[in-house]
Enzyme design. Structure first.
Site, PDB file in Angstrom:
ATOM      1  N   SER A 280      36.299  -6.748  16.169  1.00  0.00           N
ATOM      2  CA  SER A 280      37.738  -6.534  15.906  1.00  0.00           C
ATOM      3  C   SER A 280      38.617  -6.631  17.140  1.00  0.00           C
ATOM      4  O   SER A 280      39.849  -6.619  17.017  1.00  0.00           O
ATOM      5  CB  SER A 280      37.950  -5.170  15.260  1.00  0.00           C
ATOM      6  N   LYS A 283      41.474  -9.130  17.194  1.00  0.00           N
ATOM      7  CA  LYS A 283      42.826  -8.852  16.673  1.00  0.00           C
ATOM      8  C   LYS A 283      43.878  -8.882  17.775  1.00  0.00           C
ATOM      9  O   LYS A 283      45.063  -9.064  17.489  1.00  0.00           O
ATOM     10  CB  LYS A 283      42.842  -7.496  15.970  1.00  0.00           C
ATOM     11  N   SER A 454      42.826  -0.871  12.603  1.00  0.00           N
ATOM     12  CA  SER A 454      41.965  -2.057  12.575  1.00  0.00           C
ATOM     13  C   SER A 454      41.797  -2.582  11.146  1.00  0.00           C
ATOM     14  O   SER A 454      40.676  -2.802  10.667  1.00  0.00           O
ATOM     15  CB  SER A 454      40.590  -1.737  13.192  1.00  0.00           C
TER      16      SER A 454
END
Length: 625
Positions: A280, A283, A454
Site C-alpha cells: 500500500s 498509494k 489505506s
C-alpha cells in the site's frame, strides 16, 4: 457609705435618708464616728437636703440641661463630672485607664466636698417636700417605687438611658458601653480589613465572583512549520544510528533510503534503486498524481435523471464510493447521504421504476492478480462508479466484509426507500432532466481519507478520476497510465517501476524505494518556490501519525516510543511484504524523508512491523550533524 455600695436612682432611696447627690464621700472611720454619735451629727448637720436642679452647680451646667420640662434634665454624678471635664480639661487619650480612674475619683471627692460645704452654709428651706421635688424632676404622676433591696443591700441602677460610665466606688472596674461599642467597631474593621486582604491576596475581586464554566476547547490538528535552520545531518551520523536497527534479522531483505529535503542530500541508502513490492505504500504515487492533476476542490457527483418511461428514474454513477447508506455510520468524513438523494427525487413526483448506469468506468471490476478472497476479507470490493460505503456490509467497520455486487446493493437500497420495486441496470437518456444530485467531499479530503485508512476502493476510484482528467481510459490500465504520465511530466523518474493498479493490492507491483523518497522530498521542501511542492504539501498531512492516527494509531510502543508523534508515514502490508515511507522530525528540528521496504517471512504483527517502527524512530533520535 459602705465600700461595696452601688449607684442607685434618687427615687430608689428611702425618704428619711439623705440623697446620694448630697451625701459627701467619707472614709470608713468617719462613718463609724458618725454612727457612734448620731445626736451630735444631726445637730451639726442640717436636715438632709436633696438639691433642686438649679442648685447643682448652676454655674457649671449648661442651661438647656436644667430645663424642668425635659425629662433628661436629671443628671448622674458621672455625667456632671464628664460635663465639667469637657469644659475645663483637654482630653488626654494617651493616659492609662488606671490613672484616669484615680484622677476622676479625686475630682469627684472634691466636688462632693465643695457641695457639702455650700449646703451647710445655706439655710434650710421651710417645709420642703422631697417627694414632690423628685416628682418634679421625673415629671410623672406616679409615686416613687420602693423596690426591694437585695440581700447584700446593693441597689441596681435602672431608669436611665445608659449605664454610668464609672462606678462611685473604686473597687469595681469601670464599664463603658461606649468603650464596648468602640471595641466592637475595631473588631468589625479588623474583620473587614482581613476580608479585603484575603480577596486581594487570593485573586482580587474576581475571586469571589461566580463565573460561568469556560467553553470547551476546540482542538484543531495542524502541522507545525519546520525550517531548515537546524544542524545539517551527515551521512556518517545517520549510518551510525541506523546500523543497529537496519541489521535486525526480522526485516529480512531490507531496501530503502533517507533524504534531507532541505539540501537534497542522500543520507542513507540500501538497495534503494532495486524494485520490490511496495504494497500500500504505492498509494503515495497515486495520491501525488491526483494532487498534481486534479483541483483540490473538485467533487465527485452522483445524479438521478428522468428515465425514458413515465415514473422511471436512472441513477448515474459519478465515481463516488463514499456515499453513506446509513447516516452516522460511515468511515468517510463529509460523505454525501443516500437519503438526501432519495428525498430530492421524491419531491419531484412518484417513482415506479429505478435503473442504475455504470458507464463511467470501463474494463474489469477487479484488478490484475486480485484475489476474490480479498472481498470477504474486507480489503476490496469490485470497482464500480456507484456504491455505498465503499461496498461495506457493516458501514462503520473499516475492515469488515464487503459485498461482491456493490452497485446492485446501492440501487436496491435507493428503490426501497423511494417506494419502487428493485433496481435494474440501464442507460441514462441523453439530456435527461436531473431530479436529484449529491456530491462527495473535496478531492483533497478524499486523498487524505484514502491515505489515513489505506482504503483500496477509494484509491482506485481516484486513479480513474486522474485517468478521466488526463484523457485516459477509466480502468485499471488507464488509471496506472495516467499516474505514470502525471508523475513523469512533473519530473519524477519512474524507470524501473512496474505497477498494475493504483492501490498496491497486487503482489506483482514493483517499484524502488528511491521513487517514494523522491516524491516525498519534493513535498517536504522547506520553501514553496517549487510549484510541485505547493501542490504536494497536503500529501504530508495525509500521512498517518505514529501512535496517533490512521494505520499507525496502534503502533510505536516499546523500543519505538520515541518516534510517537514525530513520525508520519504510509504503511504497506501484503503476505511477506511490509513497507513504511514518510517523514520524521529529528531532535535537532530537521525534517528527514525515508522509505523502508522489507521482504520477510517473519511474523508481521509482532516482529517485522515493530522492527520497521524502531528503524524510523531511530531517525527521530538522530542528532546526526
Amino acid at each position: 457609705m459602705p465600700p461595696n455600695a452601688k449607684t442607685a436612682r434618687v427615687d430608689q432611696l428611702p425618704n428619711p435618708d439623705q440623697s446620694w447627690f448630697d451625701r459627701p464621700v467619707r472614709s470608713d472611720r468617719q462613718g463609724q464616728e458618725q454612727r457612734q454619735q448620731p445626736q451630735r451629727a444631726e445637730a451639726q448637720r442640717p436636715e438632709p437636703q436633696r438639691p433642686e436642679p438649679q442648685r447643682l452647680e448652676p454655674q457649671r451646667l449648661e442651661p438647656q440641661r436644667l430645663e424642668p420640662q425635659r425629662p433628661e434634665s436629671t443628671m448622674r454624678v458621672d455625667q456632671l463630672q464628664r460635663h465639667d471635664q469637657r469644659r475645663h480639661e483637654p482630653p488626654r487619650p494617651d493616659q492609662s485607664r488606671q490613672d484616669q480612674h484615680r484622677h476622676d475619683q479625686q475630682r469627684h471627692d472634691q466636688q462632693r466636698h465643695d457641695q457639702q460645704r455650700q449646703e451647710q452654709q445655706r439655710p434650710t428651706p421651710p417645709q420642703r417636700q422631697e417627694p414632690q421635688r423628685q416628682e418634679t424632676q421625673r415629671q410623672d404622676s406616679h409615686p416613687p417605687r420602693q423596690e426591694p433591696k437585695p440581700a447584700h443591700h446593693d441597689l441596681p441602677v435602672t431608669g436611665y438611658d445608659e449605664e454610668p460610665e464609672y462606678r462611685l466606688t473604686t473597687d469595681e472596674p469601670k464599664k463603658s458601653r461606649k468603650l464596648l461599642v468602640a471595641l466592637s467597631l475595631l473588631v468589625v474593621a479588623a474583620l473587614a480589613g482581613a476580608t479585603i486582604y484575603a480577596v486581594n491576596e487570593f485573586g482580587g475581586s474576581q475571586a469571589v465572583e461566580t463565573r460561568p464554566p469556560a467553553a470547551p476547547v476546540n482542538v484543531q490538528p495542524l502541522v507545525k512549520a519546520v525550517t531548515a535552520g537546524g544542524p545539517t545531518p551527515s551521512p556518517a551520523g545517520v549510518r551510525q544510528v541506523l546500523a543497529g536497527p537496519a541489521g535486525n534479522p526480522h526485516l529480512g531483505t531490507l531496501t530503502g533510503s533517507v533524504i534531507d529535503p532541505a539540501s537534497g542530500a542522500v543520507l542513507w541508502q540500501q538497495g534503494d534503486t532495486m524494485a520490490t513490492t511496495p504494497a500500500s505504500s504505492l498509494k503515495i504515487l497515486t495520491a501525488a498524481a491526483a494532487l498534481l492533476s486534479l483541483e483540490k476542490t473538485d467533487r465527485l457527483s452522483t445524479k438521478v435523471v428522468q428515465g425514458a418511461e413515465p415514473g422511471s428514474v436512472v441513477i448515474v454513477g459519478g465515481g463516488d464510493p463514499t456515499i453513506s447508506g446509513v447516516p452516522g455510520r460511515s468511515v468517510y468524513p463529509g460523505a454525501a447521504t443516500l437519503d438526501d438523494l432519495v428525498n430530492q427525487v421524491k419531491a419531484k413526483g412518484p417513482v415506479t421504476k429505478v435503473q442504475f448506469d455504470l458507464s463511467r468506468y470501463v474494463g474489469e471490476a477487479l484488478g490484475p492478480q486480485w484475489e476474490s478472497a480479498d472481498i470477504a476479507g474486507g480489503s476490496v470490493a469490485p470497482i464500480v462508479p456507484f456504491m455505498l460505503d465503499g461496498g461495506r456490509v457493516d458501514q462503520a467497520n473499516m475492515n469488515g466484509v464487503r459485498t461482491g455486487s456493490p452497485a446492485q446493493a446501492a440501487a436496491d437500497a435507493f428503490a426501497q426507500r423511494i417506494g419502487a420495486p428493485g433496481a435494474t441496470p440501464g442507460a441514462a437518456p441523453q439530456g435527461g432532466q436531473v431530479l436529484g444530485e449529491i456530491k462527495s467531499a473535496p478531492i483533497e479530503q478524499l486523498v487524505d481519507n484514502m491515505m489515513q485508512i489505506s482504503d483500496n476502493v477509494l484509491t482506485e476510484a481516484i486513479a480513474r478520476e486522474v485517468a478521466i482528467k488526463t484523457g485516459n481510459e477509466p480502468s485499471f490500465a488507464g488509471g496506472v497510465k495516467a499516474v505514470r504520465d502525471v508523475l513523469t511530466r512533473n519530473g519524477f523518474d519512474l524507470s524501473g517501476t512496474n505497477f498494475v493498479d493504483g492501490s498496491g493490492l497486487s503482489a506483482t507491483n514493483k517499484i524502488p524505494a528511491k521513487v517514494l523518497t523522491d516524491v516525498l522530498t519534493v513535498a517536504a521542501k522547506p520553501t514553496l518556490d517549487d510549484s510541485r511542492t505547493a501542490k504536494l504539501r497536503s500529501l504530508l498531512t495525509a500521512l498517518p501519525v505514529a501512535g496517533g492516527s490512521g494505520t499507525l494509531e496502534g503502533r510505536y510502543g516499546g523500543d519505538a516510543a520515541q518516534g510517537k508523534g514525530w513520525v508520519r508515514a504510509k504503511t504497506g502490508t501484503l503476505t511477506g511484504v511490509n513497507a513504511l515511507a514518510g517523514v520524521v522530525v529529528d531532535v535537532d528540528g530537521r525534517v528527514l524523508v525515508f522509505a523502508f521496504m522489507s521482504a520477510s517471512d517473519r511474523n508481521p504483527e509482532t516482529e517485522v512491523r515493530p522492527a520497521l517502527d524502531v528503524l524510523a524512530a531511530a531517525l527521530r533520535g538522530c542528532g546526526c550533524s
